[in-house]
Design an enzyme around this catalytic site. Structure first.
Site, PDB file in Angstrom:
ATOM      1  N   SER A  93       0.873  -1.179   0.000  1.00 47.38           N
ATOM      2  CA  SER A  93       0.000   0.000   0.000  1.00 47.38           C
ATOM      3  C   SER A  93       0.908   1.226   0.000  1.00 47.38           C
ATOM      4  O   SER A  93       2.105   1.130   0.307  1.00 47.38           O
ATOM      5  CB  SER A  93      -0.846  -0.001   1.273  1.00 47.38           C
ATOM      6  N   TYR A 115      -1.722  -1.185  10.685  1.00 49.53           N
ATOM      7  CA  TYR A 115      -1.887  -1.420   9.242  1.00 49.53           C
ATOM      8  C   TYR A 115      -0.592  -1.057   8.510  1.00 49.53           C
ATOM      9  O   TYR A 115      -0.096  -1.819   7.685  1.00 49.53           O
ATOM     10  CB  TYR A 115      -3.065  -0.594   8.708  1.00 49.53           C
TER      11      TYR A 115
HETATM   12  P1  NDP Z   1     -11.757  -5.512  -0.392  1.00 45.71           P
HETATM   13  O1  NDP Z   1     -12.250  -5.464   1.011  1.00 45.71           O
HETATM   14  O2  NDP Z   1     -12.704  -5.226  -1.483  1.00 45.71           O
HETATM   15  O3  NDP Z   1     -11.038  -6.903  -0.675  1.00 45.71           O
HETATM   16  C1  NDP Z   1     -10.341  -7.618   0.294  1.00 45.71           C
HETATM   17  C2  NDP Z   1     -10.257  -9.056  -0.154  1.00 45.71           C
HETATM   18  O4  NDP Z   1      -9.469  -9.772   0.773  1.00 45.71           O
HETATM   19  C3  NDP Z   1     -11.627  -9.718  -0.217  1.00 45.71           C
HETATM   20  O5  NDP Z   1     -11.708 -10.511  -1.366  1.00 45.71           O
HETATM   21  C4  NDP Z   1     -11.642 -10.583   1.024  1.00 45.71           C
HETATM   22  O6  NDP Z   1     -12.414 -11.748   0.788  1.00 45.71           O
HETATM   23  C5  NDP Z   1     -10.166 -10.949   1.136  1.00 45.71           C
HETATM   24  N1  NDP Z   1      -9.799 -11.389   2.464  1.00 45.71           N
HETATM   25  C6  NDP Z   1      -9.814 -10.690   3.628  1.00 45.71           C
HETATM   26  N2  NDP Z   1      -9.435 -11.473   4.646  1.00 45.71           N
HETATM   27  C7  NDP Z   1      -9.178 -12.700   4.120  1.00 45.71           C
HETATM   28  C8  NDP Z   1      -8.767 -13.928   4.655  1.00 45.71           C
HETATM   29  N3  NDP Z   1      -8.547 -14.068   5.969  1.00 45.71           N
HETATM   30  N4  NDP Z   1      -8.596 -14.975   3.832  1.00 45.71           N
HETATM   31  C9  NDP Z   1      -8.835 -14.849   2.518  1.00 45.71           C
HETATM   32  N5  NDP Z   1      -9.231 -13.715   1.935  1.00 45.71           N
HETATM   33  C10 NDP Z   1      -9.413 -12.653   2.742  1.00 45.71           C
HETATM   34  O7  NDP Z   1     -10.552  -4.469  -0.414  1.00 45.71           O
HETATM   35  P2  NDP Z   1      -9.359  -4.186  -1.446  1.00 45.71           P
HETATM   36  O8  NDP Z   1      -9.587  -4.815  -2.738  1.00 45.71           O
HETATM   37  O9  NDP Z   1      -9.135  -2.734  -1.366  1.00 45.71           O
HETATM   38  O10 NDP Z   1      -8.148  -4.880  -0.675  1.00 45.71           O
HETATM   39  C11 NDP Z   1      -7.242  -5.772  -1.289  1.00 45.71           C
HETATM   40  C12 NDP Z   1      -5.850  -5.466  -0.780  1.00 45.71           C
HETATM   41  O11 NDP Z   1      -5.468  -4.174  -1.235  1.00 45.71           O
HETATM   42  C13 NDP Z   1      -5.684  -5.445   0.737  1.00 45.71           C
HETATM   43  O12 NDP Z   1      -4.480  -6.110   1.083  1.00 45.71           O
HETATM   44  C14 NDP Z   1      -5.586  -3.956   1.060  1.00 45.71           C
HETATM   45  O13 NDP Z   1      -4.844  -3.738   2.228  1.00 45.71           O
HETATM   46  C15 NDP Z   1      -4.856  -3.473  -0.172  1.00 45.71           C
HETATM   47  N6  NDP Z   1      -4.952  -2.043  -0.445  1.00 45.71           N
HETATM   48  C16 NDP Z   1      -6.171  -1.431  -0.682  1.00 45.71           C
HETATM   49  C17 NDP Z   1      -6.228  -0.083  -0.951  1.00 45.71           C
HETATM   50  C18 NDP Z   1      -7.526   0.621  -1.184  1.00 45.71           C
HETATM   51  O14 NDP Z   1      -7.574   1.857  -1.129  1.00 45.71           O
HETATM   52  N7  NDP Z   1      -8.613  -0.082  -1.481  1.00 45.71           N
HETATM   53  C19 NDP Z   1      -5.019   0.744  -1.006  1.00 45.71           C
HETATM   54  C20 NDP Z   1      -3.798   0.009  -0.776  1.00 45.71           C
HETATM   55  C21 NDP Z   1      -3.778  -1.330  -0.504  1.00 45.71           C
HETATM   56  P3  NDP Z   1     -13.329 -12.522   1.833  1.00 45.71           P
HETATM   57  O15 NDP Z   1     -13.842 -11.524   2.824  1.00 45.71           O
HETATM   58  O16 NDP Z   1     -14.369 -13.127   0.957  1.00 45.71           O
HETATM   59  O17 NDP Z   1     -12.432 -13.543   2.439  1.00 45.71           O
END
Ligand code: NDP
Length: 241
Positions: free
Chosen positions: A134, A147
């Site tokens: 990030s 975080y």
């Molecule tokens: P979302 O919340 O839309 O997606 C997060 C994804 O992670 C979901 O598919 C969720 O699926 C999955 N997930 C969470 N916990 C688990 C787990 N224990 N096991 C398996 N899957 C898991 O958010 P983003 O797409 O934004 O996030 C994706 C990544 O991008 C993260 O690492 C976030 O920190 C990073 N990020 C996001 C930014 C933003 O502004 N959006 C900026 C910078 C980085 P499910 O709940 O179905 O398991």
């Protein structure tokens, strides 16, 4: 059937992971989608796709999903260690359980994901690892303390892995997005922090769509194996910090 190699994505049920699954599938790759919400992944209706209910804290579950998908589509050539949560909060009042969750998912989950494919890539002397950090893995924010810690971890591990794996011709690409429009804020339980985040987001004219991240990732992946874009830092133009 397709002759393009298998790609795998954790956190493929929403946001950036979902966009990457869609983009690489549209480019003709078979895709292994992993997350906890199985129905969300199935509902995408992607062709040549295997959807697995996987919690990235479960090392064996990731390894099994990879093994099963590889038996159908051949070796994983790209792994996106993306699954993560953002329990952003004022550290002075944050319940320690929120640290546990972030550390387990964002750091150990990333290592579990890499572990499932790294040996195979080293053996084949080919492959690409995308590591989800990030902008908060490059810069510390006072209300993102743990975080930021998890994302600095991803940056450090990626730097080390990149050097370690370069001799095996395996690429390591770290992702450092700014504000992307996804479901990530649903994980922010601290009201004050959420309000401040949203206020800042309005000032920058909103986040950008996850498809911008997935498109640049496809481009980086499609470069020849001997060409490595080491880091992708993509933010809204008006994001200042
Ligand atoms: P979302 O919340 O839309 O997606 C997060 C994804 O992670 C979901 O598919 C969720 O699926 C999955 N997930 C969470 N916990 C688990 C787990 N224990 N096991 C398996 N899957 C898991 O958010 P983003 O797409 O934004 O996030 C994706 C990544 O991008 C993260 O690492 C976030 O920190 C990073 N990020 C996001 C930014 C933003 O502004 N959006 C900026 C910078 C980085 P499910 O709940 O179905 O398991």
């Amino acid at each position: 059937m397709t002759d393009k190699p298998l790609v795998a994505v954790t956190g493929a049920s929403s946001g950036i992971g979902e966009a990457v699954a869609r983009t690489f599938s549209a480019a003709g790759h078979p895709v292994l989608l992993m997350a906890r919400r199985l129905e969300r992944m199935k509902a995408l209706g992607l062709t040549n796709a295997i959807c697995r209910q996987v919690d990235v804290r479960d090392r064996e579950a990731i390894a099994k999903a990879v093994k099963d998908a590889e038996s159908e589509y051949g070796s994983v050539d790209m792994m996106f260690a993306n699954a993560g949560i953002a329990r952003l909060a004022d550290i002075g009042r944050q319940p320690p359980e929120e640290w546990d969750e972030m550390i387990d998912i964002n750091t150990k989950g990333v290592m579990n994901t890499v572990h499932a494919v790294m040996a195979g890539m080293m053996e084949r002397k080919s492959g690409t690892l995308f590591m989800m950090s990030s902008i908060a893995g490059r810069k510390a924010y006072p209300d993102h303390t743990v975080y930021c810690g998890t994302k600095f971890f991803v940056h450090a591990v990626s730097e080390s892995l990149r050097e370690y794996l370069s001799g095996y011709n395996v690429r390591v690409i770290v992702l450092s997005p700014g504000v992307i429009e996804t479901e990530v804020l649903s994980g922010v339980l601290d009201r004050g922090t959420l309000a401040a985040y949203k206020e800042n987001k309005v000032k920058m004219g909103g986040g950008i769509g996850p498809e911008h991240v997935s498109e640049i990732m496809l481009h980086a992946y499609q470069m020849p194996q001997n060409a490595l874009i080491q880091e992708i830092c993509i933010t809204p133009t008006r994001q200042k910090y």
